[in-house]
Design a protein around this motif. Structure first.
Motif, PDB file in Angstrom:
ATOM      1  N   SER A 101       0.751  -1.258   0.044  1.00 43.46           N
ATOM      2  CA  SER A 101       0.045  -0.147   0.040  1.00 43.46           C
ATOM      3  C   SER A 101       0.823   1.242   0.037  1.00 43.46           C
ATOM      4  O   SER A 101       0.436   2.243  -0.563  1.00 43.46           O
ATOM      5  N   CYS A 102       2.048   1.152   0.395  1.00 38.80           N
ATOM      6  CA  CYS A 102       2.862   2.410   0.599  1.00 38.80           C
ATOM      7  C   CYS A 102       3.274   2.979  -0.802  1.00 38.80           C
ATOM      8  O   CYS A 102       3.975   3.823  -1.009  1.00 38.80           O
ATOM      9  N   PHE A 103       3.294   1.903  -1.598  1.00 45.24           N
ATOM     10  CA  PHE A 103       3.687   2.270  -3.240  1.00 45.24           C
ATOM     11  C   PHE A 103       2.476   2.218  -4.112  1.00 45.24           C
ATOM     12  O   PHE A 103       2.385   2.113  -5.263  1.00 45.24           O
ATOM     13  N   GLY A 104       0.971   2.411  -3.181  1.00 46.89           N
ATOM     14  CA  GLY A 104      -0.192   2.313  -4.017  1.00 46.89           C
ATOM     15  C   GLY A 104      -0.458   0.904  -4.619  1.00 46.89           C
ATOM     16  O   GLY A 104      -1.235   0.716  -5.631  1.00 46.89           O
ATOM     17  N   GLY A 105      -0.062  -0.211  -3.780  1.00 46.69           N
ATOM     18  CA  GLY A 105      -0.459  -1.435  -4.344  1.00 46.69           C
ATOM     19  C   GLY A 105       0.579  -2.023  -5.111  1.00 46.69           C
ATOM     20  O   GLY A 105       0.665  -3.360  -5.569  1.00 46.69           O
ATOM     21  N   LYS A 106       1.624  -1.380  -5.632  1.00 48.75           N
ATOM     22  CA  LYS A 106       2.817  -1.769  -6.411  1.00 48.75           C
ATOM     23  C   LYS A 106       4.204  -1.904  -5.632  1.00 48.75           C
ATOM     24  O   LYS A 106       4.089  -1.818  -4.235  1.00 48.75           O
ATOM     25  N   GLY A 107       4.974  -2.515  -6.245  1.00 49.79           N
ATOM     26  CA  GLY A 107       6.405  -2.337  -5.844  1.00 49.79           C
ATOM     27  C   GLY A 107       7.257  -1.329  -6.281  1.00 49.79           C
ATOM     28  O   GLY A 107       6.800  -0.242  -6.977  1.00 49.79           O
ATOM     29  N   ARG A 108       8.825  -1.266  -6.037  1.00 49.23           N
ATOM     30  CA  ARG A 108       9.479  -0.276  -6.438  1.00 49.23           C
ATOM     31  C   ARG A 108      10.766  -0.818  -6.512  1.00 49.23           C
ATOM     32  O   ARG A 108      11.124  -1.647  -5.611  1.00 49.23           O
ATOM     33  N   LYS A 109      11.700  -0.622  -7.694  1.00 47.83           N
ATOM     34  CA  LYS A 109      13.096  -0.996  -7.705  1.00 47.83           C
ATOM     35  C   LYS A 109      13.718  -0.506  -6.532  1.00 47.83           C
ATOM     36  O   LYS A 109      13.884   0.565  -6.135  1.00 47.83           O
ATOM     37  N   MET A 110      14.614  -1.539  -6.104  1.00 40.92           N
ATOM     38  CA  MET A 110      15.733  -0.966  -4.957  1.00 40.92           C
ATOM     39  C   MET A 110      16.825  -0.305  -5.482  1.00 40.92           C
ATOM     40  O   MET A 110      17.432  -0.725  -6.676  1.00 40.92           O
ATOM     41  N   VAL A 111      17.183   0.901  -5.005  1.00 38.95           N
ATOM     42  CA  VAL A 111      18.342   1.605  -5.475  1.00 38.95           C
ATOM     43  C   VAL A 111      19.302   1.840  -4.436  1.00 38.95           C
ATOM     44  O   VAL A 111      19.008   1.664  -3.260  1.00 38.95           O
ATOM     45  N   ALA A 112      20.431   2.631  -4.667  1.00 43.31           N
ATOM     46  CA  ALA A 112      21.641   2.711  -3.648  1.00 43.31           C
ATOM     47  C   ALA A 112      21.201   3.441  -2.459  1.00 43.31           C
ATOM     48  O   ALA A 112      21.720   3.591  -1.324  1.00 43.31           O
ATOM     49  N   SER A 113      20.432   4.616  -2.856  1.00 42.58           N
ATOM     50  CA  SER A 113      19.909   5.350  -1.805  1.00 42.58           C
ATOM     51  C   SER A 113      19.185   4.847  -0.765  1.00 42.58           C
ATOM     52  O   SER A 113      19.132   5.259   0.368  1.00 42.58           O
TER      53      SER A 113
END
Length: 535
Positions: A101-113
């Motif tokens: 839910s924190c991504f609107g029900g989707k995921g997100r790519k992990m990056v160095a930040s």
């Protein structure tokens, strides 16, 4: 909505338990966690129950394989500078955070930040993590610690001094990568709504009842063309009564049991540590080294030592030779563990004394000869221990008495023993060391002069300029095989003066339901569920 989710999860688990051998294709791995869980935030994963659970949800930059080699995880490769101080990690480009839910029900790519953010959370004093010691070797100035995201795919850390064990430390659960969106979205409840990149994602948690993880369909690891994990879910129960939990396992209601309680060890194991035949059709036993050395410590920074060191060392050597460790393990622990005939480095780590050239195998004749030479017959020692280890202490008492040394045993509360040990007020006491990180340096540092108690963990006050010098040399050597040779020399040097009596190197006993296959582990006793299969 929460009530509906609870009902659906319970129906899923009930259906699987009733019909897993019939029509259901849902594969759920079930285990009990008697100690319970407080949080699934990795910066608080300081003990085995929390590490086990968090290991299913998150990834660190690197990991350890079954043979305790450092291997890539969220980072696909790394480079260490020639001076051994700068670590550069290149991240994978296919690691995604769980759909949430924190991504609107989707995921997100992990990056160095995200790595930089996660590491800054760990050292944030307001969050009060017990894992901040991890960065004790990292360079620091008024701007903070020297780690940073160079760009989206490169992360860099700079150490104050060369420290080869640091790469292994980077595998720890404390250093799991989390997204700032989830921490900000859930706030103080992030530990109850975890979001990571691991093989499983959070599904449901009811205190004292059940915790459920579901398969992460977007997990990045693939073996032979098949994406991990192979099972659909993990179900963790919280039965506090270990006897009831044992019966649940025997009845096939859970799939795995780690360790063995003294109340039923004879029921499960033969005297020499094998699984009794009546259970072999239902489950199997996996025995693996565990990075824990059990031993007794002498405080040697005494007036007697200064006046006649040779005689004091002789007494400790006589005690070491007097103990039949094979017999002790057979009768006290049903054969669980490896006899401590070597040094402090446990089985499973480079530098371990596999041929017994460093320590003391049982040899009563050697004890008698030492006692006669140094006129030690009737010499008195007093061993302090806790109730849990009283049976081992009594065995040592009997063994030492058989060669003519008078040994008294006194039971103490664990907190009192720890306090007096730190204040160097116990002459002879029970000890153990479970590796904070899987490198022999972690054990040998217990005997450096710089770590004298009460400021450090050198409770024996063993001190040797040669040992300290070798320690510095080892810490400037990146090659593990070269370092292992130095570790072996250090272990041998320390054991020659016998500030400790090694009793045994621990083992992990894992009892596993026969429907579970490909159940893997290593000497750090990590619970790895991403590659197991359920038939």
């Amino acid at each position: 909505m929460k009530k509906l989710t609870y009902i659906l999860i319970m129906l899923l688990l009930f259906s699987c338990a009733r019909h897993e051998n019939e029509n259901s294709n849902i594969k759920i791995f079930r285990y009990n966690e008697a100690a319970g869980l407080l949080t699934l935030d990795p910066i608080y994963a300081k003990d085995q129950p929390h590490i086990w659970a968090c290991n299913q949800l998150y990834n660190s930059l690197v990991a350890f394989d079954d043979e305790m080699n450092v291997v890539p995880s969220a980072a696909k490769r790394w480079q260490i500078s020639e001076d051994g101080k700068t670590y550069t990690f290149v991240l994978r480009d296919d690691v995604f955070f769980h759909n949430d839910s924190c991504f609107g029900g989707k995921g997100r790519k992990m990056v160095a930040s995200d790595v930089e953010y996660s590491f800054n959370r760990l050292v944030d004093r307001k969050l009060n993590s017990s894992g901040t010691w991890i960065f004790s070797s990292v360079k620091k100035d008024e701007n903070g610690y020297a780690f940073r995201a160079v760009n989206d795919s490169v992360f860099q850390i700079e150490l104050e001094n060369r420290f080869p064990a640091f790469l292994g430390i980077m595998s720890m659960t404390y250093l799991s990568v989390v997204p700032h969106e989830a921490v900000e979205f859930y706030g103080d409840d992030f530990g109850r709504h975890p979001v990571g990149t691991g093989p499983f994602k959070f599904q449901y948690w009811k205190d004292g009842v059940r915790l459920v993880f579901r398969k992460n369909p977007n997990y990045f690891e693939i073996i032979d063309g098949k994406r991990l994990p192979y099972i659909d879910a993990v179900s963790i129960g919280f039965l506090v009564d270990k006897q009831v939990a044992f019966m649940e396992f025997v009845q096939g209601k859970t799939d795995f049991m780690s360790g063995i309680d003294s109340r039923y060890k004879d029921e499960l194991l033969t005297r020499d540590g094998h699984l009794r035949s009546k259970y072999k059709d239902d489950f199997y036993l996996i025995r693996e080294p565990y990075l824990n050395t059990e031993y007794l410590s002498f405080y040697i920074d005494t007036q007697e030592e200064k006046e006649n060191k040779e005689r004091a060392v002789a007494l400790r050597r006589a005690v070491n030779y007097s103990i039949d460790r094979e017999k002790m393990l057979q009768y006290m622990r049903n054969g669980t563990g490896t006899p401590g005939n070597g040094g402090i480095i446990p089985k499973g780590l480079p530098g371990y004394d596999s041929i017994g050239s460093v320590g003391y195998a049982y040899n009563q004749q050697n004890s008698f000869e030492i006692i006669e030479k140094y006129n030690l017959n009737g010499e008195e020692i007093k061993l302090y221990t806790t109730k849990e280890y009283m049976d081992l202490a009594k065995f040592v008492q009997s063994s030492v008495s058989d060669v003519g040394i008078v040994c008294k045993v006194e039971e103490m509360m664990p907190a009192a023993l720890r306090e007096k040990r730190a204040k160097c007020s116990l002459p002879f006491f029970r000890s153990s060391w479970v590796a904070d990180y899987p490198d022999a340096e972690n054990y040998l540092s217990l005997f450096t002069t710089a770590n004298f108690a009460p400021d450090g963990p050198n409770y024996t006050h063993y001190s040797s300029k040669t040992f300290d010098s070798l320690y510095d040399v080892a810490n400037s050597t990146n090659d593990l095989s070269d370092r292992a040779l130095i570790y072996h020399k250090m272990d041998s040097l320390m054991m020659a003066e016998s500030p400790v009596v090694i009793l045994f190197y621990d083992e992990v006993l894992r009892f596993v339901n026969r429907r579970v296959t490909n159940f893997k582990g290593n000497a750090s006793n990590l619970l790895n569920l991403k590659i197991l299969e359920i038939n």
